[in-house]
Write an enzyme that holds these catalytic residues in place. Structure first.
Site: not given
Ligand code: NAD
Length: 429
Positions: A117-118
């Site tokens: 994720g980011k």
């Protein structure tokens, strides 16, 4: 080619190099090498969830501003989404999506049970007061409250954020759910369940990978001439540890420009100078100034880009004089530049390996938090070193076995493990 995933709000990246297209090209290359099923590649080329939120905040002067915040969840095949939160003016949804995909392969490569994720907000944090940054961070967190959590998605610091922002995120999440939840973020201060060794972890990981790669070439860190772009969390830690190990850091830069000293910079003194000068090394008296562009092309043994992506491109790749490039930043070498460096025999240590120390210690922080048992720094560093060296050996072995460059070897391992898990889990419904 896989179809281009639909990313809302932006038609394309304003820069000529689209980070998401670049990330998909790496996936495509690994898939080709592994002869992966096209359906699996199609699934892996799309982020599972893309969230964009509005962040209305009252500034100190009473004015209301609305910022756009993103969180991209690429894959949770192997475990909760995991990835940093970036505050930088150049943040775009495509960049965040590319970085989320990169996290999926990185966690798989290191053998840690996370997906990718980011997150990010397109702001220059230097232009806002501490109070404004706190309100931005807290509102961003509360907008994402249903999308994050210790078993769901675990943010961490990235460019422009630090333990301070993680403490605000942890507090906002905890207040909203009604009890303290340290496991919702990593990279926290020690006082709220952070791990010893986390602050230096990414730079330490880079130092370990460079050390191992040099050892494979029959060299040691002692006396090696090293150039580092970026003197933030990652660049500074790498500089400090390499300096301690006997390497000569001959040039370092920050956003405002760099400094060069042929005999090697005194890193502890430079660190104190940066701390007193708004984190800039520019103007350091014991060195001569150098532009960021010239710094990259200095003759040296090891070049460590530890700032932004797309720093070594087709335009400057043939002028890079380093024998080894260690990608401490995410994506600092473009696809074309990478080919050009490899063709000239430059060893390129890919980001998903060279900067994985941070996520490894984030994982160790999460494990300590979940088990309510905290380790001393020596144990954290030892466990991290074990995972880093193991991944390095697997990558070099894969490279030799398949006769492919290190980057492709790292991607085949990361992508291959996720593809295998996806195949074993099957497609719902
Ligand atoms: P940071 O904000 O702490 O530091 C960034 C540094 O880059 C600063 O010194 C800044 O002055 C410098 N910089 C900014 N623009 C520049 C330019 N144009 N030229 C030269 N220097 C410039 O960020 P960080 O946490 O050290 O992250 C750096 C890179 O490492 C990013 O690509 C990030 O995604 C990656 N990364 C960070 C971590 C982590 O644990 N922090 C983990 C993995 C990867």
């Amino acid at each position: 080619m896989v179809s281009t995933p639909v990313l809302p709000l932006e038609a394309a990246s304003p820069a000529h190099i689209c980070p998401f297209d670049q990330a998909c090209s790496y996936l495509e290359a690994a898939a080709k090498e592994l002869k992966l099923d096209r359906g699996i590649v199609e699934i892996l080329s799309h982020p599972r969830k893309v969230v964009t939120v509005s962040i209305p905040v009252k500034l100190d002067n009473g004015e209301i501003r609305v910022f756009a915040g993103h969180r991209v969840q690429h894959s949770d095949i192997l475990g909760p989404y995991k990835g940093g939160t970036r505050y930088h003016p150049a943040v775009t949804l495509r960049e965040v999506s590319a970085l989320a995909m990169l996290m999926t392969w990185k966690c798989a490569l290191l053998g840690i049970p996370y997906g990718g994720g980011k997150g990010g907000i397109a702001i220059d944090p230097k232009r806002y007061s501490v109070g404004e940054l706190e309100r931005i961070t807290r509102r961003y967190t509360s907008e994402l409250i249903k999308d994050i959590g210790p078993a769901v998605d675990i943010p961490a610091p990235d460019m422009g954020t630090s333990a301070r922002e993680m403490a605000w995120m942890m507090d906002t999440y905890s207040v909203n759910v009604g009890h303290a939840v340290p496991g919702v973020v990593t990279g926290k201060p020690l006082s709220v369940g952070g791990s010893l060794g986390r602050e230096m972890a990414t730079g330490r990981g880079t130092m370990i990978i460079v050390r191992e790669a040099l050892a494979d070439q029959g060299k040691s860190l002692v006396g090696m001439q090293v150039v580092i772009q970026g003197f933030g969390n990652v660049g500074m830690a790498a500089a400090e540890l390499l300096h301690q190990a006997g390497a000569k850091i001959i040039a370092v830069s920050t956003g405002a420009g760099g400094v060069f000293a042929k005999e090697g910079l005194d890193i502890p003194v430079l660190k104190a100078y940066a701390a007193a000068n708004r984190r800039s090394v520019f103007g350091f008296p014991q060195a001569v100034p150098i532009s960021n562009a010239d710094l990259l092309t200095l003759p040296c043994d090891v070049l460590i880009p530890a700032a932004l992506e797309n720093q070594i491109t087709e335009e400057n790749a043939d002028r890079i004089q380093a024998h080894m490039v260690a990608e401490a930043a995410n994506g600092p070498v473009t696809l074309e530049a990478n080919l050009s460096l490899e063709a000239r025999g430059v060893t390129v240590l890919p980001d998903i390996l060279a900067n994985a120390g941070g996520v490894v210690v984030s994982y160790l922080e999460w494990v300590q938090g979940l088990s309510y048992l905290f380790w001393d720094e020596e144990r954290v560093n030892r466990e991290m070193e074990h995972l880093m060296v193991q991944a390095y050996r697997q990558v070099t072995q894969q490279s030799k076995l398949r006769q492919i460059p290190l980057r492709l070897a790292a991607y085949t391992l990361g992508v291959g493990r996720v593809a295998q898990a996806l195949t074993d889990r099957g497609l719902y419904p």
